[in-house]
Design a protein around this motif. Sequence first.
Motif, mmCIF file in Angstrom:
data_model
loop_
_atom_site.group_PDB
_atom_site.id
_atom_site.type_symbol
_atom_site.label_atom_id
_atom_site.label_comp_id
_atom_site.label_asym_id
_atom_site.label_seq_id
_atom_site.Cartn_x
_atom_site.Cartn_y
_atom_site.Cartn_z
ATOM 1 N N SER A 28 -20.163 4.346 -12.863
ATOM 2 C CA SER A 28 -20.870 3.162 -12.415
ATOM 3 C C SER A 28 -22.310 3.507 -12.033
ATOM 4 O O SER A 28 -22.552 4.358 -11.184
ATOM 5 C CB SER A 28 -20.157 2.556 -11.200
ATOM 6 N N SER A 30 -24.294 1.647 -10.415
ATOM 7 C CA SER A 30 -24.594 1.153 -9.078
ATOM 8 C C SER A 30 -24.145 2.127 -7.994
ATOM 9 O O SER A 30 -24.542 1.995 -6.837
ATOM 10 C CB SER A 30 -23.929 -0.210 -8.841
ATOM 11 N N ALA A 31 -23.349 3.090 -8.368
ATOM 12 C CA ALA A 31 -22.854 4.070 -7.399
ATOM 13 C C ALA A 31 -23.529 5.422 -7.545
ATOM 14 O O ALA A 31 -23.153 6.374 -6.866
ATOM 15 C CB ALA A 31 -21.342 4.236 -7.564
ATOM 16 N N ASN A 32 -24.521 5.479 -8.435
ATOM 17 C CA ASN A 32 -25.166 6.761 -8.712
ATOM 18 C C ASN A 32 -26.685 6.650 -8.752
ATOM 19 O O ASN A 32 -27.245 5.581 -8.976
ATOM 20 C CB ASN A 32 -24.664 7.305 -10.047
ATOM 21 N N PRO A 53 -28.357 4.140 -5.376
ATOM 22 C CA PRO A 53 -27.221 3.219 -5.250
ATOM 23 C C PRO A 53 -27.507 2.009 -4.360
ATOM 24 O O PRO A 53 -26.996 0.915 -4.629
ATOM 25 C CB PRO A 53 -26.112 4.113 -4.675
#
Length: 114
Positions: A28, A30-32, A53
Amino acid sequence: EVQFVESGGGLVQSGGSLRLSCVASGFSISANDVSWVRRAPGKGPERVSRMYPDGTVRYYGESMKGRFTISRDNAKNTLFLQMDNLMPQDTALYYCSSDPLGISGRGTQVTVSS
């Protein structure tokens, strides 16, 4: 498979615009921590912009500030780079990269004619 696939490059005249896309798979965005990086002919890689993020963005290089905008679509797991008022010195291979994950895409070529 963990990877980036970039698209949207091409040949454009000086002063023109392009929007690059980078679809991520296997993780993802959005998580990195993810970045746009470019490599001009005969030069080393140059970081263009980074998105964290929490949505914080950072731009690198005075020549690109105010002309390039990074954004993402979490639902499409896609990172974008809007490039306006392009100049011949922006000619380069543009690719996505994530330092924490240690991966980079193959890139999309941007060529700006004078």
